[in-house]
Design a protein around this motif. Structure first.
Motif, PDB file in Angstrom:
ATOM      1  N   ARG A  52       0.897  -1.216  -0.047  1.00 50.00           N
ATOM      2  CA  ARG A  52      -0.167   0.065  -0.127  1.00 50.00           C
ATOM      3  C   ARG A  52       0.940   1.337   0.207  1.00 50.00           C
ATOM      4  O   ARG A  52       2.563   1.445  -0.025  1.00 50.00           O
ATOM      5  CB  ARG A  52      -0.957   0.585   1.425  1.00 50.00           C
ATOM      6  CG  ARG A  52       0.250  -0.050   3.009  1.00 50.00           C
ATOM      7  CD  ARG A  52      -1.524   0.433   3.671  1.00 50.00           C
ATOM      8  NE  ARG A  52      -0.271  -0.134   5.113  1.00 50.00           N
ATOM      9  CZ  ARG A  52      -0.321  -1.297   5.229  1.00 50.00           C
ATOM     10  NH1 ARG A  52       0.538  -2.530   5.161  1.00 50.00           N
ATOM     11  NH2 ARG A  52       0.381  -1.592   7.176  1.00 50.00           N
ATOM     12  N   PRO A  53      -0.014   2.532   0.060  1.00 50.63           N
ATOM     13  CA  PRO A  53       1.464   3.257  -0.631  1.00 50.63           C
ATOM     14  C   PRO A  53       1.993   3.963   0.998  1.00 50.63           C
ATOM     15  O   PRO A  53       1.622   3.248   1.916  1.00 50.63           O
ATOM     16  CB  PRO A  53       0.013   5.021  -0.718  1.00 50.63           C
ATOM     17  CG  PRO A  53      -1.429   3.875  -1.333  1.00 50.63           C
ATOM     18  CD  PRO A  53      -1.401   2.652  -0.779  1.00 50.63           C
ATOM     19  N   GLU A  55       3.506   6.545   4.023  1.00 49.70           N
ATOM     20  CA  GLU A  55       2.996   7.376   4.575  1.00 49.70           C
ATOM     21  C   GLU A  55       4.032   8.168   5.493  1.00 49.70           C
ATOM     22  O   GLU A  55       3.784   8.959   6.210  1.00 49.70           O
ATOM     23  CB  GLU A  55       2.093   7.039   5.288  1.00 49.70           C
ATOM     24  CG  GLU A  55       0.704   6.867   4.669  1.00 49.70           C
ATOM     25  CD  GLU A  55       0.118   7.762   3.303  1.00 49.70           C
ATOM     26  OE1 GLU A  55       0.389   9.300   3.383  1.00 49.70           O
ATOM     27  OE2 GLU A  55      -0.663   7.259   2.671  1.00 49.70           O
ATOM     28  N   ASP A  79       5.856   3.087 -13.016  1.00 45.09           N
ATOM     29  CA  ASP A  79       4.359   3.580 -12.299  1.00 45.09           C
ATOM     30  C   ASP A  79       4.012   2.930 -11.199  1.00 45.09           C
ATOM     31  O   ASP A  79       3.312   3.359 -10.022  1.00 45.09           O
ATOM     32  CB  ASP A  79       3.434   2.549 -13.681  1.00 45.09           C
ATOM     33  CG  ASP A  79       3.956   3.411 -14.856  1.00 45.09           C
ATOM     34  OD1 ASP A  79       4.400   5.575 -14.895  1.00 45.09           O
ATOM     35  OD2 ASP A  79       3.696   3.343 -15.766  1.00 45.09           O
ATOM     36  N   LYS A  80       4.301   2.176 -10.750  1.00 48.96           N
ATOM     37  CA  LYS A  80       3.668   0.847  -9.967  1.00 48.96           C
ATOM     38  C   LYS A  80       4.677   2.154  -8.030  1.00 48.96           C
ATOM     39  O   LYS A  80       3.641   2.186  -7.480  1.00 48.96           O
ATOM     40  CB  LYS A  80       4.148  -0.397  -9.403  1.00 48.96           C
ATOM     41  CG  LYS A  80       3.220  -1.371 -10.386  1.00 48.96           C
ATOM     42  CD  LYS A  80       4.594  -2.901 -10.161  1.00 48.96           C
ATOM     43  CE  LYS A  80       3.590  -4.130 -11.471  1.00 48.96           C
ATOM     44  NZ  LYS A  80       4.287  -5.122 -11.507  1.00 48.96           N
ATOM     45  N   TYR A  82       5.613   4.241  -8.154  1.00 49.00           N
ATOM     46  CA  TYR A  82       5.349   6.021  -8.226  1.00 49.00           C
ATOM     47  C   TYR A  82       4.224   6.300  -7.774  1.00 49.00           C
ATOM     48  O   TYR A  82       3.823   7.559  -6.802  1.00 49.00           O
ATOM     49  CB  TYR A  82       4.885   7.049  -9.437  1.00 49.00           C
ATOM     50  CG  TYR A  82       6.357   7.231 -10.144  1.00 49.00           C
ATOM     51  CD1 TYR A  82       7.459   7.783  -8.975  1.00 49.00           C
ATOM     52  CD2 TYR A  82       6.741   7.767 -11.318  1.00 49.00           C
ATOM     53  CE1 TYR A  82       8.808   8.774  -9.236  1.00 49.00           C
ATOM     54  CE2 TYR A  82       8.392   7.661 -12.038  1.00 49.00           C
ATOM     55  CZ  TYR A  82       9.474   8.101 -11.067  1.00 49.00           C
ATOM     56  OH  TYR A  82      10.002   8.565 -11.364  1.00 49.00           O
ATOM     57  N   SER A  83       2.987   5.570  -8.021  1.00 50.43           N
ATOM     58  CA  SER A  83       1.643   4.999  -6.863  1.00 50.43           C
ATOM     59  C   SER A  83       2.097   4.531  -5.790  1.00 50.43           C
ATOM     60  O   SER A  83       1.120   4.755  -5.410  1.00 50.43           O
ATOM     61  CB  SER A  83       1.318   3.774  -7.747  1.00 50.43           C
ATOM     62  OG  SER A  83       1.477   2.252  -7.824  1.00 50.43           O
ATOM     63  N   PHE A  85       4.005   6.260  -3.724  1.00 46.30           N
ATOM     64  CA  PHE A  85       4.549   7.512  -2.962  1.00 46.30           C
ATOM     65  C   PHE A  85       3.727   8.701  -3.370  1.00 46.30           C
ATOM     66  O   PHE A  85       3.998   9.731  -3.523  1.00 46.30           O
ATOM     67  CB  PHE A  85       6.843   7.673  -2.977  1.00 46.30           C
ATOM     68  CG  PHE A  85       7.172   6.390  -2.983  1.00 46.30           C
ATOM     69  CD1 PHE A  85       6.898   6.323  -1.877  1.00 46.30           C
ATOM     70  CD2 PHE A  85       7.451   5.337  -3.609  1.00 46.30           C
ATOM     71  CE1 PHE A  85       8.029   5.619  -1.170  1.00 46.30           C
ATOM     72  CE2 PHE A  85       7.933   4.362  -3.216  1.00 46.30           C
ATOM     73  CZ  PHE A  85       7.997   4.327  -1.948  1.00 46.30           C
ATOM     74  N   THR A  86       2.749   9.503  -3.038  1.00 51.66           N
ATOM     75  CA  THR A  86       1.872   9.866  -3.381  1.00 51.66           C
ATOM     76  C   THR A  86       1.830  11.248  -2.523  1.00 51.66           C
ATOM     77  O   THR A  86       2.229  12.568  -3.769  1.00 51.66           O
ATOM     78  CB  THR A  86       0.441  10.334  -2.928  1.00 51.66           C
ATOM     79  OG1 THR A  86      -0.005   9.129  -2.103  1.00 51.66           O
ATOM     80  CG2 THR A  86       0.186   8.130  -4.061  1.00 51.66           C
ATOM     81  N   ARG A  87       2.793  11.457  -2.013  1.00 52.66           N
ATOM     82  CA  ARG A  87       2.493  12.650  -0.898  1.00 52.66           C
ATOM     83  C   ARG A  87       3.823  12.867  -0.531  1.00 52.66           C
ATOM     84  O   ARG A  87       4.323  13.648  -0.223  1.00 52.66           O
ATOM     85  CB  ARG A  87       1.422  12.415   0.249  1.00 52.66           C
ATOM     86  CG  ARG A  87       0.231  13.187  -0.487  1.00 52.66           C
ATOM     87  CD  ARG A  87      -0.702  13.357   1.100  1.00 52.66           C
ATOM     88  NE  ARG A  87      -0.818  11.962   2.137  1.00 52.66           N
ATOM     89  CZ  ARG A  87      -1.068  12.259   2.959  1.00 52.66           C
ATOM     90  NH1 ARG A  87      -1.123  13.202   3.474  1.00 52.66           N
ATOM     91  NH2 ARG A  87      -1.062  11.027   3.923  1.00 52.66           N
ATOM     92  N   HIS A  88       5.407  11.581   0.655  1.00 51.31           N
ATOM     93  CA  HIS A  88       5.814  11.943   1.316  1.00 51.31           C
ATOM     94  C   HIS A  88       6.714  12.085   0.657  1.00 51.31           C
ATOM     95  O   HIS A  88       8.548  11.112   0.794  1.00 51.31           O
ATOM     96  CB  HIS A  88       5.409  11.369   2.717  1.00 51.31           C
ATOM     97  CG  HIS A  88       4.391  10.937   2.991  1.00 51.31           C
ATOM     98  ND1 HIS A  88       4.980  12.526   3.917  1.00 51.31           N
ATOM     99  CD2 HIS A  88       3.352  11.317   3.209  1.00 51.31           C
ATOM    100  CE1 HIS A  88       3.669  12.751   4.623  1.00 51.31           C
ATOM    101  NE2 HIS A  88       3.288  11.651   4.015  1.00 51.31           N
TER     102      HIS A  88
END
Length: 266
Positions: A52-53, A55, A79-80, A82-83, A85-88
């Motif tokens: 999962r992403p 955090e 692509d996998k 980057y998905s 690490f959406t914010r940090h």
């Protein structure tokens, strides 16, 4: 990339944790054990270990080949990654580490840079003929050794850097896993690097426990004897592999024949 660049990034963190793409990694255990202010360093194929992403603050490292002109991994791996690490995501680093060269080979005049990455670490420029000839450093090893030398006061923790094959993930033979483990363990011995797995269990290895119980055996004596024993065991293993290879020669020939026949049919 200069040491000061990474040093500036690390200045607000208590620890930098390098997370190997290893099936021994349990990311929940790692994040719950390490300090809150830890910077986590991942590698392009991290989708193997992250479900999962992520955090927490992280850096993502990518292997560069062909002198830094292209990535080793395909776009699907990016692509996998980057998905997850959406914010940090604090930074991305490209790593150039070609095959080792012989002692005495001319070094690079300047570190190579890549148009693909704003920050590039050139292992070959930094360490020259350190790595065994014709073998290729792992990206994690390159980052770990570079950090240990360029930022000696950094609090570096290796997570999943076991050098041992598991049941699921492949270990590529172009890397010299034995050399890397020796180098990393030397840094551990000097206190320049620590291993996460040693935080959870007995910190002393089996050879250290021998000296603790029998102090009359020096570290040098234990190391020499252990080297000879391991060399003999490895030689025995090679003979068994050669014997197995010989016994399966007919089976491999039959398989190869039918494979060629199948390909001919297509």
């Amino acid at each position: 990339m200069q040491g000061k660049d990474f040093e500036a990034l690390l200045s607000s963190y208590e620890m930098v944790a390098l997370i190997a793409n290893s099936e021994s990694v349990d990311i929940d255990v790692i994040t719950s054990t390490l300090p809150e202010k830890t910077l986590y360093v991942f590698f392009t194929g991290c989708a193997k270990i992250l479900s999962r992403p992520f955090e927490k603050d992280a850096v993502l490292c990518h292997r560069l080949v062909a002198g830094g002109t292209r990535f080793l991994k395909s776009q699907k791996h990016f692509d996998k990654a980057y998905s997850l690490f959406t914010r940090h995501l604090k930074a991305e680093i490209g790593v150039i580490a070609d095959r080792g060269v012989s002692e005495g080979s001319p070094g690079l005049a300047a570190p190579r840079k890549s148009p693909l990455m704003p920050q590039t670490l050139d292992f070959d420029y930094a360490f020259g003929p350190l790595y065994p000839a014709d073998r290729m450093p792992t990206t994690g090893f390159a980052i770990a050794v570079w950090l240990a030398e360029k930022i000696p006061h950094a609090n570096i923790c290796l997570c999943g850097f076991t050098g041992a094959a598991g049941l699921q993930f492949s270990m590529y033979t172009e890397h010299d896993w034995t050399f890397e483990q020796i180098m990393l363990q030397l840094f551990v011995k000097k206190g320049r690097i620590r291993r996460f797995e040693e935080r959870l269990g007995e910190p002393a290895g089996c050879f250290a426990r021998i000296q603790s119980r029998f102090p009359e055996f020096s570290e040098a004596t234990i190391a020499l004897v252990a080297t000879n024993v391991l060399a003999n065991r490895f030689t025995g293993m090679e003979r068994q592999v050669a014997k197995l290879w010989s016994k399966t020669k007919l089976e491999r020939q039959i398989r190869g024949f039918f494979k060629r026949f199948k390909n001919f049919g297509h």
